[in-house]
Design a protein around this motif. Structure first.
Motif, PDB file in Angstrom:
ATOM      1  N   GLN A 215     -66.998 -51.152   8.802  1.00 41.58           N
ATOM      2  CA  GLN A 215     -66.740 -49.761   9.189  1.00 41.58           C
ATOM      3  C   GLN A 215     -66.977 -49.550  10.686  1.00 41.58           C
ATOM      4  OE1 GLN A 215     -69.370 -46.794   7.662  1.00 41.58           O
ATOM      5  NE2 GLN A 215     -67.886 -45.177   7.918  1.00 41.58           N
ATOM      6  N   LYS A 216     -68.063 -50.139  11.183  1.00 38.19           N
ATOM      7  CA  LYS A 216     -68.358 -50.006  12.612  1.00 38.19           C
ATOM      8  C   LYS A 216     -67.265 -50.667  13.438  1.00 38.19           C
ATOM      9  CE  LYS A 216     -72.371 -51.007  14.094  1.00 38.19           C
ATOM     10  NZ  LYS A 216     -73.759 -50.830  14.529  1.00 38.19           N
ATOM     11  N   LYS A 224     -58.043 -48.705  20.262  1.00 36.28           N
ATOM     12  CA  LYS A 224     -58.267 -49.513  21.464  1.00 36.28           C
ATOM     13  C   LYS A 224     -56.999 -50.298  21.848  1.00 36.28           C
ATOM     14  CE  LYS A 224     -62.808 -49.152  22.473  1.00 36.28           C
ATOM     15  NZ  LYS A 224     -62.983 -47.811  21.927  1.00 36.28           N
ATOM     16  N   GLN A 282     -75.042 -54.152  24.414  1.00 38.03           N
ATOM     17  CA  GLN A 282     -75.066 -52.690  24.387  1.00 38.03           C
ATOM     18  C   GLN A 282     -73.659 -52.123  24.238  1.00 38.03           C
ATOM     19  OE1 GLN A 282     -75.760 -50.832  28.158  1.00 38.03           O
ATOM     20  NE2 GLN A 282     -76.499 -48.922  27.264  1.00 38.03           N
ATOM     21  N   SER A 283     -72.771 -52.615  25.072  1.00 35.66           N
ATOM     22  CA  SER A 283     -71.461 -51.995  25.160  1.00 35.66           C
ATOM     23  C   SER A 283     -70.580 -52.327  23.951  1.00 35.66           C
ATOM     24  CB  SER A 283     -70.773 -52.480  26.446  1.00 35.66           C
ATOM     25  OG  SER A 283     -69.640 -51.713  26.710  1.00 35.66           O
ATOM     26  N   GLN A 285     -71.761 -53.200  20.866  1.00 32.88           N
ATOM     27  CA  GLN A 285     -72.612 -53.269  19.678  1.00 32.88           C
ATOM     28  C   GLN A 285     -71.825 -53.018  18.395  1.00 32.88           C
ATOM     29  OE1 GLN A 285     -75.248 -49.645  19.378  1.00 32.88           O
ATOM     30  NE2 GLN A 285     -74.589 -49.335  21.466  1.00 32.88           N
ATOM     31  N   HIS A 286     -70.735 -52.297  18.508  1.00 35.32           N
ATOM     32  CA  HIS A 286     -69.976 -51.979  17.297  1.00 35.32           C
ATOM     33  C   HIS A 286     -69.033 -53.099  16.868  1.00 35.32           C
ATOM     34  CE1 HIS A 286     -71.307 -47.791  16.874  1.00 35.32           C
ATOM     35  NE2 HIS A 286     -71.459 -47.872  18.174  1.00 35.32           N
TER      36      HIS A 286
ATOM     37  N   PRO B 204     -80.380 -49.441  22.121  1.00 34.96           N
ATOM     38  CA  PRO B 204     -80.311 -49.163  23.556  1.00 34.96           C
ATOM     39  C   PRO B 204     -80.533 -47.691  23.880  1.00 34.96           C
ATOM     40  CG  PRO B 204     -78.102 -49.512  22.673  1.00 34.96           C
ATOM     41  CD  PRO B 204     -79.058 -49.649  21.526  1.00 34.96           C
ATOM     42  N   ARG B 207     -77.249 -44.864  29.396  1.00 35.33           N
ATOM     43  CA  ARG B 207     -75.799 -44.708  29.347  1.00 35.33           C
ATOM     44  C   ARG B 207     -75.149 -46.060  29.164  1.00 35.33           C
ATOM     45  NH1 ARG B 207     -70.875 -43.563  28.858  1.00 35.33           N
ATOM     46  NH2 ARG B 207     -70.018 -41.606  29.674  1.00 35.33           N
ATOM     47  N   ASN B 208     -74.262 -46.078  28.212  1.00 37.39           N
ATOM     48  CA  ASN B 208     -73.580 -47.304  27.853  1.00 37.39           C
ATOM     49  C   ASN B 208     -72.161 -47.239  28.407  1.00 37.39           C
ATOM     50  OD1 ASN B 208     -72.470 -49.450  26.548  1.00 37.39           O
ATOM     51  ND2 ASN B 208     -72.692 -48.618  24.492  1.00 37.39           N
ATOM     52  N   LEU B 209     -71.818 -48.166  29.263  1.00 35.61           N
ATOM     53  CA  LEU B 209     -70.478 -48.143  29.838  1.00 35.61           C
ATOM     54  C   LEU B 209     -69.456 -48.648  28.830  1.00 35.61           C
ATOM     55  CD1 LEU B 209     -71.021 -49.499  33.444  1.00 35.61           C
ATOM     56  CD2 LEU B 209     -70.667 -47.145  32.728  1.00 35.61           C
ATOM     57  N   PRO B 210     -68.250 -48.101  28.873  1.00 37.45           N
ATOM     58  CA  PRO B 210     -67.189 -48.692  28.053  1.00 37.45           C
ATOM     59  C   PRO B 210     -67.005 -50.149  28.483  1.00 37.45           C
ATOM     60  CG  PRO B 210     -66.445 -46.684  29.156  1.00 37.45           C
ATOM     61  CD  PRO B 210     -67.791 -46.991  29.696  1.00 37.45           C
ATOM     62  N   PRO B 211     -66.650 -51.013  27.530  1.00 35.55           N
ATOM     63  CA  PRO B 211     -66.582 -52.449  27.863  1.00 35.55           C
ATOM     64  C   PRO B 211     -65.693 -52.747  29.063  1.00 35.55           C
ATOM     65  CG  PRO B 211     -66.230 -52.081  25.514  1.00 35.55           C
ATOM     66  CD  PRO B 211     -66.314 -50.737  26.135  1.00 35.55           C
ATOM     67  N   ARG B 447     -74.005 -36.112  12.520  1.00 39.11           N
ATOM     68  CA  ARG B 447     -72.773 -36.737  12.020  1.00 39.11           C
ATOM     69  C   ARG B 447     -71.560 -36.237  12.805  1.00 39.11           C
ATOM     70  NH1 ARG B 447     -71.074 -41.098  10.234  1.00 39.11           N
ATOM     71  NH2 ARG B 447     -69.571 -41.102   8.549  1.00 39.11           N
ATOM     72  N   TYR B 450     -71.504 -37.891  16.164  1.00 35.27           N
ATOM     73  CA  TYR B 450     -71.122 -39.303  16.081  1.00 35.27           C
ATOM     74  C   TYR B 450     -69.620 -39.435  15.825  1.00 35.27           C
ATOM     75  CZ  TYR B 450     -70.913 -44.189  14.779  1.00 35.27           C
ATOM     76  OH  TYR B 450     -70.583 -45.519  14.726  1.00 35.27           O
ATOM     77  N   VAL B 454     -66.569 -41.182  17.782  1.00 39.34           N
ATOM     78  CA  VAL B 454     -65.675 -42.164  17.157  1.00 39.34           C
ATOM     79  C   VAL B 454     -64.220 -41.769  17.416  1.00 39.34           C
ATOM     80  CG1 VAL B 454     -64.848 -43.044  14.936  1.00 39.34           C
ATOM     81  CG2 VAL B 454     -67.304 -42.937  15.398  1.00 39.34           C
ATOM     82  N   GLY B 457     -63.252 -42.929  20.575  1.00 43.76           N
ATOM     83  CA  GLY B 457     -63.559 -44.327  20.869  1.00 43.76           C
ATOM     84  C   GLY B 457     -64.732 -44.474  21.807  1.00 43.76           C
ATOM     85  N   GLN B 459     -68.112 -44.137  20.753  1.00 39.67           N
ATOM     86  CA  GLN B 459     -69.380 -44.212  20.045  1.00 39.67           C
ATOM     87  C   GLN B 459     -70.340 -45.161  20.755  1.00 39.67           C
ATOM     88  OE1 GLN B 459     -66.368 -45.173  19.007  1.00 39.67           O
ATOM     89  NE2 GLN B 459     -66.466 -46.324  17.097  1.00 39.67           N
ATOM     90  N   GLY B 460     -71.583 -44.717  20.861  1.00 39.74           N
ATOM     91  CA  GLY B 460     -72.597 -45.549  21.502  1.00 39.74           C
ATOM     92  C   GLY B 460     -72.664 -45.375  23.006  1.00 39.74           C
ATOM     93  N   ILE B 568     -76.107 -48.921  12.924  1.00 40.16           N
ATOM     94  CA  ILE B 568     -75.786 -47.617  13.520  1.00 40.16           C
ATOM     95  C   ILE B 568     -74.363 -47.205  13.127  1.00 40.16           C
ATOM     96  CG2 ILE B 568     -75.465 -46.357  15.689  1.00 40.16           C
ATOM     97  CD1 ILE B 568     -77.525 -48.333  16.909  1.00 40.16           C
ATOM     98  N   GLY B 569     -74.251 -46.072  12.472  1.00 40.11           N
ATOM     99  CA  GLY B 569     -72.927 -45.579  12.073  1.00 40.11           C
ATOM    100  C   GLY B 569     -72.397 -46.201  10.800  1.00 40.11           C
ATOM    101  N   ARG B 570     -73.211 -46.997  10.112  1.00 35.60           N
ATOM    102  CA  ARG B 570     -72.711 -47.657   8.884  1.00 35.60           C
ATOM    103  C   ARG B 570     -72.857 -46.714   7.705  1.00 35.60           C
ATOM    104  NH1 ARG B 570     -74.011 -53.054   5.853  1.00 35.60           N
ATOM    105  NH2 ARG B 570     -72.508 -52.160   4.414  1.00 35.60           N
TER     106      ARG B 570
END
Lengths: 368, 591
Positions: A215-216, A224, A282-283, A285-286, B204, B207-211, B447, B450, B454, B457, B459-460, B568-570
């Motif tokens: 799901q994650k 994406k 971190q980035s 993690q999903h 973590p 701030r989490n950067l997008p990949p 929820r 979160y 989602v 895109g 999340q986190g 997380i989020g499961r």
């Protein structure tokens, strides 16, 4: 559980080898289907490697729509192979009216475009074709890529092999890279799109296991990339992650392992590249895989890779002789086609390594 | 009257009382015909009877004291323990019929006994803390909840709203209890072994950067850092929520800090603790242990004078800075520290005189989310030279998603965490109307946020931390786990930390007198005599022990769903046994 068999060979080999491997591991699957992706083709398609090859199973209406759609885009047929079939009575398998294995020429205005643009065109075309046929159940479009052929059927693998004459070692269908899977259906409806190996943009992937972060993974991947669709199987997520890491992000392949099975924080903290690994953890993690899995993938260059989950809860064995490497969920699968190999040289990929097999059949073990 | 320092006000009661056989005192039904006792003027008793009807009486209070005259040994423990002045010893005459000698020769007699009486004054109403019952060596006294009480009608004398501490009381049911971990790894995939497998529970903060925005470049086939990335901390997913030194006694605050340091130093469990709005002791600010603390700044900026002055001498960065916008227990209301609790050391830390300390409901000068990002976040980031994550805490609200969306889209990547505090959170002091009638449950908003991430895109990218009622039943691990599955990167909990220290407050109206300065166990008070009731070392050990158990319990929940890192989020791991909950939270319904 599913069972997987993969072959990487210096010379094109018959699909019969893959079928024999699968049947040796029959106790691990339920005869509900057989799926296979072949790359670096020999046999009938050996002379058409440059031309995108459409693999599709469909109805007459589906065929009509697909042909018209491709024609409208400017794709023209180059080579079409109509397989001879043995339609014996009593075969346990859900036949489709048409099986299409057809090479196309690129649209004229694309002929001299760079490969990066052609890639996008091919992915986009396949996705649109899929949508076109999928909306009212007129067929399945598995791959549209040069030198790649896909077959996915629902039914008894033996009967599927019989129908398509796959047992014939001198068959028209040969390849240097074959990824095959027979499945044990537990979580999902029996649909063709749920059968791995999955293919996207040059990458093939199949997996044996349970993606407990499905799901994650799915929620993160949706949107994406236009090709990240379907999600009929949790194994698709592994392919999309591979594609995302290497194609979208452009990271070296070795980082796939760091994404799907990141090192523990304790291990990361001891490494000189900790800042990078922590950011990845971190980035992305999903996109972690959390569950028992082994994954076999093939890159666009034809290199085969193998990774396992971080606890090595699912087995995989690599056997080899001089001209062929066979990878299987169980050693009996390898024994079936390489009975005389030196088993001391068999490899059992560890939880912290990526095993890569190149086109010269050289094996590298990348420690994470 | 200072209830702690009072000298028992012993009075001779005017009314004759008989023992009623079961030991509990009772006014005689036949008072009118009660025989006059020498020295007692029955007429006076009749004369004051109308006053009883009109007057406020313990029968109007939420808790009534039951006292057993027969078993009471008059040791005085209850009276000296009660910090609210709710009970007092009084002398009363009691009739007795005695017969002595070989032949029956009944003689009416009376004696003066000492009785424990509940005080009538609403200012000293019994809070139901049950300390009297706890200390009574003969189980002779206890408060009993009075469901027929009229307290809301008698407690607003003088036009003053009712104030209280603790938590709200009027929630219909506890949503977390309707949720179970229902997706168990059975034959499809193996469960893990909580005792033998390794688990990675860190989450973590930052701030989490997008990949695709990570500052990486490829060199010799390897990724290397190539530029700045927002500060990042990997922390334990259960943190200790904001409780200020001021709201808490200095010994309680010290006990929590000791526990946090011990968990980090000895057990390598990176538990973090928020300072609350009230500053921190200078010695701690200048110590290496600062890295275990999240410094809070709220609208009153209390304590920041001292924090800023300590900056040049800091040897470690704090874990984070938390900008408090709102609080789940009393959203829209600012902080409140009653003057009773503003002791000299609190005045020193906060730099204030002895007075009610009211933080405004808003940060002055912030009128929009955009401004908050540009002004508050940038300045707090800049204060620590962009080395420390800056997070925000807001009360859960119908508007939470809008706030979250705005922050998650901030182009500067400087919002390091979104702390969402639900209606079941606690507070040191608040107006009862705020506590009981404002707020938003945490889970649906967690929820929503979160799922909003989602949808985009994202999340986190800003980790969500949820608080408000986690651990209320004592099972913090289960609550935290469920929140994590719903999308929280972690949770913060505070009330349970107090309960581990001996706090007796609960959701059924017991005690919740944190605002009075008369905390019976020395937690929420600055009175040295009450603070002395707290055993700092024992409290610290309790907290450490609880976290160690919680760590095992979290693994016991992760193992059956087959996860060795935080789910997380499961939400597929959860089922709801209530249809409405399942629909609202988008998790499977099961019955």
């Amino acid at each position: 559980m599913c069972r997987m068999a993969a072959i990487k060979s210096k010379e094109p080999v018959s699909t019969a080898l893959a079928l024999r491997m699968m049947l040796a591991m029959q106790k691990g699957h339920d005869n509900s289907g057989f799926a296979m992706v072949m790359q670096d083709l020999g046999g009938a398609f050996a002379n058409f490697k440059r031309f995108p090859l459409l693999s599709m199973a469909c109805t007459s209406e589906g065929l009509y729509r697909a042909e018209k759609f491709l024609d409208d885009l400017g794709f023209t047929p180059k080579f079409d192979y109509q397989p001879d079939v043995d339609d014996l009575p009593g075969l346990d398998f859900q036949k489709m009216p048409h099986y299409v294995f057809r090479n196309y020429r690129y649209p004229e205005h694309f002929t001299n475009r760079p490969w990066d643009e052609k890639k996008l065109l091919l992915v986009d075309t396949r996705l649109k074709l899929r949508q076109l046929l999928n909306q009212d159940g007129q067929g399945y479009v598995y791959s549209f890529w040069p030198d790649v052929l896909t077959l996915k059927e629902v039914g008894d693998p033996r009967d599927i092999g019989t129908y398509f004459q796959l047992w014939n070692e001198d068959h028209w269908l040969k390849a240097r890279v074959i990824s095959a899977q027979c499945r044990q259906n537990t979580n999902y409806r029996i649909v063709r799109y749920a059968a791995h190996p999955f293919f996207l943009g040059g990458y093939t992937l199949m997996g044996n296991g349970e993606n407990t972060f499905y799901q994650k993974n799915k929620e993160f991947q949706q949107g994406k990339h236009p090709g990240y669709i379907g999600f009929e199987s949790d194994t698709q997520c592994f392919l999309y992650t591979l594609h995302y890491v290497t194609e979208v992000l452009g990271w070296p392949l070795a980082y796939y392992k760091h994404v799907v099975t990141p090192l523990s924080h304790e291990e990361i903290s001891r490494r000189p590249d900790a800042p990078v690994l922590q950011r990845i953890r971190q980035s992305l993690q999903h996109l972690e895989i959390n569950g028992p899995n082994t994954v076999i993938f093939v890159t666009p260059e034809g290199n085969m890779g193998i990774v396992a989950d971080a606890k090595k809860l699912r087995p995989l064995v690599i056997g080899r002789d001089g001209d062929m490497i066979a990878v299987a969920s169980e050693v009996c699968g390898v024994n079936m086609i390489l009975p005389k190999r030196n088993t001391d040289r068999d490899l059992y990929p560890a939880e912290r390594e990526t095993v890569m097999i190149n086109n010269n059949l050289e094996i590298q073990q990348w420690i994470q | 009257m200072d209830p702690v320092n009072k000298i028992p006000d012993v009075k001779l009661d005017d009314v004759k009382v008989r023992s009623n056989g079961n030991g509990l005192e009772k006014k005689p039904a036949n008072m009118v015909t009660a025989p006059a006792v020498k020295g007692l003027d029955a007429n006076r008793a009749y004369a004051i009877q109308p006053t009883y009807v009109r007057d406020v009486n313990p029968v109007d209070f939420p808790w009534k004291i039951k006292w057993n005259s027969d078993t009471c040994i008059r040791c005085g423990s209850c009276v000296s323990t009660c910090t609210f002045g709710s009970i007092e010893p009084r002398l009363q005459r009691q009739g007795q019929t005695l017969s002595m000698g070989s032949f029956p020769n009944p003689v009416d007699n009376s004696q003066v006994i000492m009785a424990i009486k509940q005080v009538n004054d609403p200012k000293h109403y019994c809070r139901g803390c049950m300390m009297c019952e706890k200390v009574c060596p003969t189980n002779s006294i206890r408060p009993v909840y009075n469901e027929h009480n009229r307290f809301p009608l008698v407690a607003r004398q003088g036009g003053s709203p009712i104030k209280r501490g603790g938590r709200g009381h009027h929630l219909p049911f506890r949503v977390l209890d309707t949720i179970k971990v229902g997706r168990i790894s059975q034959m499809t995939d193996p469960s893990l072994d909580a005792s033998r497998h390794t688990f990675d529970l860190l989450t973590p903060l930052g701030r989490n950067l997008p990949p695709d925005e990570l500052p990486f470049k490829v060199e010799n086939g390897k990724l290397v850092m190539d530029g700045w990335a927002p500060p990042l901390r990997w922390i334990y997913p259960v943190m200790i929520g904001d409780m200020s030194v001021g709201a808490l006694s200095w010994r309680m605050w010290e006990a929590v800090t000791m526990a946090v340091a011990y968990l980090n130093e000895e057990y390598h469990l990176p538990v973090r603790m928020s300072s609350g709005e009230g500053g921190m002791p200078s010695r701690l600010l200048k110590s290496e242990f600062l890295k275990y603390f999240i410094i809070q700044i709220a609208s009153g900026h209390f304590g920041w004078n001292r924090i800023i002055k300590a900056m040049p001498e800091m040897v470690a960065d704090p874990a984070a800075v938390l900008i408090k916008i709102g609080q789940g227990a009393k959203p829209g209301d600012g902080g409140l520290l009653p003057a009773e609790k503003v002791a000299p050391h609190i005045q020193a830390i906060r730099g204030v005189p002895k007075a009610d300390l009211l933080s405004p409901p808003n940060h002055q000068g912030l009128y929009s989310i955009e401004e908050s990002v540009q002004k508050m976040f940038l300045s707090m980031n800049a204060a620590f030279k962009f080395r420390v994550p800056v997070a925000i805490k807001v009360a859960a609200s119908a508007t939470s998603v809008a706030v979250f969306n705005n922050l998650v889209r901030d182009p500067y990547h400087i919002v390091g965490g979104f702390f969402l505090d639900g209606i079941s959170g606690g507070t040191g002091a608040a107006h009862e109307v705020s506590l009981d009638h404002t707020g938003h449950p945490i889970l649906s908003k967690l929820r929503d946020c979160y799922l909003a991430a989602v949808d985009q895109g994202r999340q986190g990218q800003i980790p969500l931390f949820a608080g408000g009622g986690f651990g209320d039943t004592g099972d913090l691990a289960a609550d935290a786990f469920k929140a994590i599955c719903l999308g929280a990167s972690g949770v913060f909990a505070a009330k349970i930390i107090l309960q581990l220290a001996g706090c007796v407050g609960n959701e059924k109206g017991r005690c919740n007198a944190c605002n009075t300065g008369h905390c019976p166990v020395g937690i929420c008070t600055q009175d040295p005599r009450l603070v002395a009731r707290l055993d700092v070392d024992a409290v610290a050990q309790n907290i450490v022990d609880y976290f160690l158990a919680l760590d095992v319990e979290l693994k016991k929940l992760m193992a059956p769903i087959g996860n060795s890192s935080l789910p997380i989020g499961r939400s597929d791991a959860l089922i709801a046994m209530n249809k409405s909950v399942s629909e609202r939270l988008q998790i499977a319904y099961a019955c």
